[in-house]
Design an enzyme around this catalytic site. Sequence first.
Site, PDB file in Angstrom:
ATOM      1  N   CYS A  78       1.071  -1.239  -0.211  1.00  0.00           N
ATOM      2  CA  CYS A  78       0.267  -0.246   0.019  1.00  0.00           C
ATOM      3  C   CYS A  78       1.359   1.207   0.087  1.00  0.00           C
ATOM      4  N   CYS A 112      -1.667   1.801  -2.602  1.00  0.00           N
ATOM      5  CA  CYS A 112      -2.265   3.078  -2.876  1.00  0.00           C
ATOM      6  C   CYS A 112      -1.577   4.281  -2.614  1.00  0.00           C
ATOM      7  N   LYS A 129       0.060   5.559  -6.238  1.00  0.00           N
ATOM      8  CA  LYS A 129      -1.229   5.088  -7.038  1.00  0.00           C
ATOM      9  C   LYS A 129      -1.939   6.598  -7.093  1.00  0.00           C
ATOM     10  N   TYR A 152      -9.553  -3.372 -10.919  1.00  0.00           N
ATOM     11  CA  TYR A 152      -9.015  -1.999 -10.211  1.00  0.00           C
ATOM     12  C   TYR A 152      -7.656  -1.681 -10.351  1.00  0.00           C
ATOM     13  N   GLU A 187      -7.240   1.749 -13.271  1.00  0.00           N
ATOM     14  CA  GLU A 187      -7.295   2.194 -12.121  1.00  0.00           C
ATOM     15  C   GLU A 187      -5.979   3.409 -13.033  1.00  0.00           C
ATOM     16  N   HIS A 215     -25.747  22.291   0.481  1.00  0.00           N
ATOM     17  CA  HIS A 215     -26.083  22.700  -1.219  1.00  0.00           C
ATOM     18  C   HIS A 215     -25.659  24.074  -1.562  1.00  0.00           C
ATOM     19  N   GLU A 228     -25.420  16.387  -2.684  1.00  0.00           N
ATOM     20  CA  GLU A 228     -26.599  16.426  -1.577  1.00  0.00           C
ATOM     21  C   GLU A 228     -27.923  15.807  -2.176  1.00  0.00           C
TER      22      GLU A 228
HETATM   23  C1  LIG Z   1      -0.525  -0.705  -7.181  1.00  0.00           C
HETATM   24  C2  LIG Z   1      -2.201  -1.328  -6.095  1.00  0.00           C
HETATM   25  C3  LIG Z   1      -3.155  -0.233  -5.985  1.00  0.00           C
HETATM   26  C4  LIG Z   1      -3.895  -0.219  -4.796  1.00  0.00           C
HETATM   27  N1  LIG Z   1      -4.973   0.584  -3.949  1.00  0.00           N
HETATM   28  C5  LIG Z   1      -5.487   0.390  -3.432  1.00  0.00           C
HETATM   29  C6  LIG Z   1      -6.451   1.478  -3.098  1.00  0.00           C
HETATM   30  O1  LIG Z   1      -6.395   3.047  -3.575  1.00  0.00           O
HETATM   31  N2  LIG Z   1      -7.056   0.795  -2.024  1.00  0.00           N
HETATM   32  C7  LIG Z   1      -6.806   0.288  -0.663  1.00  0.00           C
HETATM   33  O2  LIG Z   1      -7.172  -0.424   0.027  1.00  0.00           O
HETATM   34  N3  LIG Z   1      -5.940  -0.703  -1.595  1.00  0.00           N
HETATM   35  C8  LIG Z   1      -5.459  -1.012  -2.194  1.00  0.00           C
HETATM   36  N4  LIG Z   1      -4.026  -1.489  -2.673  1.00  0.00           N
HETATM   37  C9  LIG Z   1      -4.395  -3.015  -1.971  1.00  0.00           C
HETATM   38  C10 LIG Z   1      -3.271  -2.574  -1.122  1.00  0.00           C
HETATM   39  O3  LIG Z   1      -1.895  -2.425  -0.887  1.00  0.00           O
HETATM   40  C11 LIG Z   1      -3.299  -4.145  -0.318  1.00  0.00           C
HETATM   41  O4  LIG Z   1      -4.591  -5.127   0.085  1.00  0.00           O
HETATM   42  C12 LIG Z   1      -2.168  -4.805   1.195  1.00  0.00           C
HETATM   43  O5  LIG Z   1      -1.418  -3.568   1.191  1.00  0.00           O
HETATM   44  C13 LIG Z   1      -1.940  -5.574   2.300  1.00  0.00           C
HETATM   45  O6  LIG Z   1      -1.957  -5.727   3.010  1.00  0.00           O
HETATM   46  P1  LIG Z   1      -0.928  -6.684   3.871  1.00  0.00           P
HETATM   47  O7  LIG Z   1      -0.223  -5.888   4.965  1.00  0.00           O
HETATM   48  O8  LIG Z   1      -1.720  -7.578   3.283  1.00  0.00           O
HETATM   49  O9  LIG Z   1       0.815  -6.897   2.791  1.00  0.00           O
HETATM   50  P2  LIG Z   1       1.708  -6.209   1.698  1.00  0.00           P
HETATM   51  O10 LIG Z   1       0.965  -4.501   2.767  1.00  0.00           O
HETATM   52  O11 LIG Z   1       1.873  -5.930   0.902  1.00  0.00           O
HETATM   53  O12 LIG Z   1       2.738  -6.387   3.545  1.00  0.00           O
HETATM   54  C14 LIG Z   1       3.275  -7.204   2.791  1.00  0.00           C
HETATM   55  C15 LIG Z   1       4.956  -7.263   3.423  1.00  0.00           C
HETATM   56  O13 LIG Z   1       5.714  -8.045   3.737  1.00  0.00           O
HETATM   57  C16 LIG Z   1       6.800  -8.893   3.364  1.00  0.00           C
HETATM   58  N5  LIG Z   1       7.141  -9.578   2.646  1.00  0.00           N
HETATM   59  C17 LIG Z   1       6.919 -10.481   1.451  1.00  0.00           C
HETATM   60  N6  LIG Z   1       7.309 -11.852   2.072  1.00  0.00           N
HETATM   61  C18 LIG Z   1       8.537 -11.934   3.408  1.00  0.00           C
HETATM   62  C19 LIG Z   1       9.400 -12.316   3.730  1.00  0.00           C
HETATM   63  N7  LIG Z   1       9.516 -13.941   3.321  1.00  0.00           N
HETATM   64  N8  LIG Z   1       9.472 -11.810   4.761  1.00  0.00           N
HETATM   65  C20 LIG Z   1      10.076 -10.687   5.653  1.00  0.00           C
HETATM   66  N9  LIG Z   1       9.008 -10.029   5.273  1.00  0.00           N
HETATM   67  C21 LIG Z   1       8.487 -10.067   3.693  1.00  0.00           C
HETATM   68  C22 LIG Z   1       6.940  -7.990   1.570  1.00  0.00           C
HETATM   69  O14 LIG Z   1       7.882  -6.834   1.489  1.00  0.00           O
HETATM   70  C23 LIG Z   1       5.492  -6.309   1.865  1.00  0.00           C
HETATM   71  O15 LIG Z   1       6.127  -5.368   2.329  1.00  0.00           O
HETATM   72  C24 LIG Z   1      -3.453  -1.400  -4.152  1.00  0.00           C
HETATM   73  C25 LIG Z   1      -2.771  -2.771  -4.383  1.00  0.00           C
HETATM   74  C26 LIG Z   1      -2.100  -2.319  -5.355  1.00  0.00           C
HETATM   75  C27 LIG Z   1      -0.879  -3.289  -6.304  1.00  0.00           C
HETATM   76  N1  LIG Z   2      -8.852   1.245  -5.476  1.00  0.00           N
HETATM   77  C1  LIG Z   2      -8.787   0.306  -4.407  1.00  0.00           C
HETATM   78  O1  LIG Z   2      -9.277  -0.120  -3.897  1.00  0.00           O
HETATM   79  C2  LIG Z   2      -7.549  -0.674  -5.132  1.00  0.00           C
HETATM   80  C3  LIG Z   2      -6.658  -0.646  -6.886  1.00  0.00           C
HETATM   81  C4  LIG Z   2      -6.137  -1.740  -7.268  1.00  0.00           C
HETATM   82  C5  LIG Z   2      -5.727  -2.675  -6.479  1.00  0.00           C
HETATM   83  N2  LIG Z   2      -6.809  -2.987  -5.252  1.00  0.00           N
HETATM   84  C6  LIG Z   2      -6.852  -3.945  -4.725  1.00  0.00           C
HETATM   85  O2  LIG Z   2      -5.565  -5.527  -5.772  1.00  0.00           O
HETATM   86  C7  LIG Z   2      -6.802  -6.133  -5.628  1.00  0.00           C
HETATM   87  C8  LIG Z   2      -5.656  -6.889  -7.324  1.00  0.00           C
HETATM   88  O3  LIG Z   2      -5.699  -5.679  -7.786  1.00  0.00           O
HETATM   89  P1  LIG Z   2      -5.623  -6.801  -9.717  1.00  0.00           P
HETATM   90  O4  LIG Z   2      -6.814  -5.466 -10.335  1.00  0.00           O
HETATM   91  O5  LIG Z   2      -4.570  -6.553 -10.251  1.00  0.00           O
HETATM   92  O6  LIG Z   2      -6.855  -7.802  -9.604  1.00  0.00           O
HETATM   93  P2  LIG Z   2      -8.010  -7.724  -9.627  1.00  0.00           P
HETATM   94  O7  LIG Z   2      -8.380  -9.255  -9.776  1.00  0.00           O
HETATM   95  O8  LIG Z   2      -9.152  -6.780 -10.045  1.00  0.00           O
HETATM   96  O9  LIG Z   2      -8.449  -8.026 -11.710  1.00  0.00           O
HETATM   97  C9  LIG Z   2      -7.184  -8.894 -12.003  1.00  0.00           C
HETATM   98  C10 LIG Z   2      -8.055  -8.718 -14.182  1.00  0.00           C
HETATM   99  O10 LIG Z   2      -6.967  -9.184 -14.352  1.00  0.00           O
HETATM  100  C11 LIG Z   2      -8.167 -10.136 -15.801  1.00  0.00           C
HETATM  101  N3  LIG Z   2      -7.619 -11.222 -15.722  1.00  0.00           N
HETATM  102  C12 LIG Z   2      -6.986 -13.018 -15.098  1.00  0.00           C
HETATM  103  N4  LIG Z   2      -6.904 -13.394 -15.376  1.00  0.00           N
HETATM  104  C13 LIG Z   2      -6.806 -13.267 -17.034  1.00  0.00           C
HETATM  105  C14 LIG Z   2      -6.742 -13.698 -18.403  1.00  0.00           C
HETATM  106  N5  LIG Z   2      -6.139 -14.848 -18.309  1.00  0.00           N
HETATM  107  N6  LIG Z   2      -6.584 -13.461 -19.159  1.00  0.00           N
HETATM  108  C15 LIG Z   2      -7.254 -11.748 -19.182  1.00  0.00           C
HETATM  109  N7  LIG Z   2      -6.896 -11.187 -18.093  1.00  0.00           N
HETATM  110  C16 LIG Z   2      -7.474 -11.963 -17.052  1.00  0.00           C
HETATM  111  C17 LIG Z   2      -9.138 -10.437 -14.532  1.00  0.00           C
HETATM  112  O11 LIG Z   2     -10.277 -10.818 -15.554  1.00  0.00           O
HETATM  113  C18 LIG Z   2      -9.372  -9.147 -14.087  1.00  0.00           C
HETATM  114  O12 LIG Z   2      -9.893  -8.390 -14.849  1.00  0.00           O
HETATM  115  C19 LIG Z   2      -7.734  -6.061  -6.299  1.00  0.00           C
HETATM  116  O13 LIG Z   2      -8.778  -7.121  -5.890  1.00  0.00           O
HETATM  117  C20 LIG Z   2      -8.145  -5.043  -4.619  1.00  0.00           C
HETATM  118  O14 LIG Z   2      -8.540  -5.301  -4.096  1.00  0.00           O
HETATM  119  C21 LIG Z   2      -7.743  -1.758  -4.635  1.00  0.00           C
END
Ligand SMILES: Cc1cc2nc3c(=O)[nH]c(=O)nc-3n(C[C@H](O)[C@H](O)[C@H](O)COP(=O)(O)OP(=O)(O)OC[C@H]3O[C@@H](n4cnc5c(N)ncnc54)[C@H](O)[C@@H]3O)c2cc1C
Ligand SMILES: NC(=O)c1ccc[n+]([C@@H]2O[C@H](COP(=O)([O-])OP(=O)(O)OC[C@H]3O[C@@H](n4cnc5c(N)ncnc54)[C@H](O)[C@@H]3O)[C@@H](O)[C@H]2O)c1
Length: 558
Positions: free
Chosen positions: A136, A141, A144, A271, A275, A535, A540
Site C-alpha cells: 500500500c 495505494c 498510485k 481495479y 486506475e 448545498h 446532497e
Molecule cells: C497498485 C495497487 C494499488 C492499490 N490501491 C489500493 C487502494 O487504493 N486502496 C486499498 O485499500 N488498497 C489498495 N491496494 C491493495 C493494498 O495495497 C493491499 O490490500 C494491502 O497492501 C495489503 O496489505 P498486507 O499487509 O496484506 O500486505 P502488504 O502490504 O503487501 O505487505 C506484505 C509485506 O510482507 C513483506 N514480505 C513478503 N514476503 C516476506 C518474507 N518472506 N519475509 C519478510 N517480509 C516479507 C513484503 O515485502 C511486504 O512489505 C492496492 C494494491 C496495488 C498493487
Molecule cells: N482502489 C483500490 O482499492 C484498489 C486499487 C488497486 C488494487 N486494489 C486491490 O488489489 C487487488 C488486485 O488488483 P488487480 O487489478 O490486479 O486484480 P483484479 O482481480 O481486480 O483484476 C484482475 C483482472 O485481470 C483479468 N484477468 C485475469 N486472468 C486473465 C487472463 N488469463 N486473461 C485476461 N485477463 C485476465 C481479470 O478478468 C480481471 O479483470 C484487487 O482485488 C483490489 O482489491 C484495490
Amino acid sequence: MITPTSSRAQSLVSRGSSSTMQKMGMCKQGLRGLRTCLSRSTPSSIGQGGRRGGQCLWAPAQEQTGVRGLVTSMAAAASGDAAEQKFDYDLFTIGAGSGGVRGSRIASSYGAKVAVCELPFDFKSSDRLGGVGGTCVLRGCVPKKLMVYASEFADHFHDSRGFGWSPAESIQHDWTHMLEAKRKELTRLNNAYKNTLGNAKVDLIEGRGKVVDAHTVDVDGKRYTAKHIMIAVGGRPTKLDIPGAEHTITSDDALELSRRPDKITVIGGGYIAVEFSCIFHRFGSDVHLVFRQPMPLRGFDEEVRKFTTDQYAASGLQMHPFMTPAEVKKQPDGKLTVVLNAKDGSKVEIADNDQVLMATGRAPNTKNLGLEEAGVQLGPKGQVIVDEYCRSNVPSISALGDVIDRIQLTPVALMEGMALARTVALNEPTKPNYEAVPSAVFSHPELAGVGMTEEQAVQAHPNLDIYTSSFRAMRNTLSGSPLRCFMKMIVDADTHVVLGAHMVGDHAAEIMQGFAVAVKMKCTKEQIDSVVGIHPSSAEEFVTMRSISRKIRGGQPA
Ligand SMILES: Cc1cc2nc3c(=O)[nH]c(=O)nc-3n(C[C@H](O)[C@H](O)[C@H](O)COP(=O)(O)OP(=O)(O)OC[C@H]3O[C@@H](n4cnc5c(N)ncnc54)[C@H](O)[C@@H]3O)c2cc1C
Ligand SMILES: NC(=O)c1ccc[n+]([C@@H]2O[C@H](COP(=O)([O-])OP(=O)(O)OC[C@H]3O[C@@H](n4cnc5c(N)ncnc54)[C@H](O)[C@@H]3O)[C@@H](O)[C@H]2O)c1
C-alpha cells in the site's frame, strides 16, 4: 484455546500482583509503568537504524531481552509454566505491510513481546526486496494516488478555460520531478513506519522470514521462536504466461517508469488496470484497455459498471472488450505489438506501444515460505486458508491481509490486524467484521460503493426499491467536460433499510465513506431522507432522491 504469555502478563498486572513484580524489581504501576521506568533509564536508540541480515534494526539490545523479555519471564514466573520461557517472542510477524504493522503494533500495545521481519527496501518488490510499509505504502495505494493527483491537474488546466482562465500553452509536466517527489515521499513514509514500530516497542528484523515449524521463524539464517506466528506477507503482481510476457510491465514497474509512455496497452479489467489506464490517459498517453468481459470492473453493480464504462469511453479511453491476450511482440524499432484473440476467432493487433502493462491479478507471497512444510494448508492460489479468526489449521500460525485472498484492501488488512492482535495478545478471540466494506476505484471518473450491488440484493431480498440519479455536476456545466455523475441506492422495500449505495463522479470515495457509516448502521431510507442536504454539492443528491426508479417484487422487475 489461545493463551498467550502476554495475556497472562496483562492479567497479572491488572490483578495487581505487586509482590511478583516487586520480587522482579519492577515498578508498581504495572506493565505500562514498567515500560516508562525502563525507557526513562535507557537512552533511546529507537529509530537510529542498525545492522542488517537477521539483526534487530530498531530495538536497543536492552529492550530485545529487557522489558519484553521480562514480560515473558514475568508470566512464566507467575504461571509456573516453564514452557513459557522457551519462546523469544509472544508474537512474530512475517511482513511489515499494512496488516503486519498494525497487528504487531496493537499486539505490542496490549503487552505482548512482538517482532516483525521485513525484506530490505526497494520501490519494486521481488523475492528479496520489499520494505516496511508494504504494498500500500510503497507500490500501491499511496504512489498510485499521488499519480492520480498528478494526472488530474491536466483536466483542471483544461477545464479552467470554461471559467475564463487562459493557462499558458507552454504548460508542461516534468515527469522526472514527479518521480523524484514521489520517491522522496515514499522514503519518508518507509522511515515513518519504522519509527512507528520502534515507538510501539516492536523489534524490527530486516531479512527474509521463513517458517521453520509451528513456533520457529528463520530470518536469513537466524532463528527466532514465538508463541504465535502471524503471516502478513501480502502478494505480488503476476503476469500471464503468454509469449512475449517478458516485454510487459507490472504495476510495480508502472509506478517507476522513467518517462511517460506515448502509447500504452493495459491488459486486465480490474481495479489496477482501470486506475492505471486513467492515470496515463489523463497525462496524455494514448491508452488501450483490453479485457475479456463486455465491461471492466467485474463484481461491481452492473448498472454502475455500465455507466462507468460509458464515461471512460466518453473521456477518450480506447476500450477493447471481449479480447483475450495471445502474444506480445517486440517490433524492430523496439516498440511493442499486442496480439489479441477476439471473440469471433479473429486476431486483433495493437501496435507501436511504448509499454504494455499486465494488470491481471496478484498472487500470495507464500512461495518458499515454509508453510506447507510446517503443515499449514494453502489454497489453489497459494493463499493461506484461515478460519473466521484468521487462524490457519496450525493453531499457533495465523494469517491476514492479501495473503489470505479475502478482500485485498488496506483497511481490511488493518481490521484483520487489529482483530488478530486482540485474539493472540489479549486472549479475546475476535472476528474481523466484513459487513459493508466500502471500496473505491480511483479512476476518471471515480467510482465508490458500499453494501450490496443490485445483483446481490436481488438474491437476498425479494422486494427492492431502486433509486437512481444521473446528472451533470455543476462544475461541468462551464468546464465543458462531458462527464456525468451517477448515484444509486438499493432499498429493501419491506424494511426500508438501505442495502447498498453507489456513486460515480468527482469525490465519490470521500462521499461514500460517509454513507458507509449509514449503510453499516442499517439506516432506513426515511432516515436518510430526514437529513438536510449541503448545498450546492453533488452529495446532497443522496438525501433528496425521492422517486423510485425501479421496483423489484418477488425477485422480478415490477
Ligand atoms: C497498485 C495497487 C494499488 C492499490 N490501491 C489500493 C487502494 O487504493 N486502496 C486499498 O485499500 N488498497 C489498495 N491496494 C491493495 C493494498 O495495497 C493491499 O490490500 C494491502 O497492501 C495489503 O496489505 P498486507 O499487509 O496484506 O500486505 P502488504 O502490504 O503487501 O505487505 C506484505 C509485506 O510482507 C513483506 N514480505 C513478503 N514476503 C516476506 C518474507 N518472506 N519475509 C519478510 N517480509 C516479507 C513484503 O515485502 C511486504 O512489505 C492496492 C494494491 C496495488 C498493487
Ligand atoms: N482502489 C483500490 O482499492 C484498489 C486499487 C488497486 C488494487 N486494489 C486491490 O488489489 C487487488 C488486485 O488488483 P488487480 O487489478 O490486479 O486484480 P483484479 O482481480 O481486480 O483484476 C484482475 C483482472 O485481470 C483479468 N484477468 C485475469 N486472468 C486473465 C487472463 N488469463 N486473461 C485476461 N485477463 C485476465 C481479470 O478478468 C480481471 O479483470 C484487487 O482485488 C483490489 O482489491 C484495490
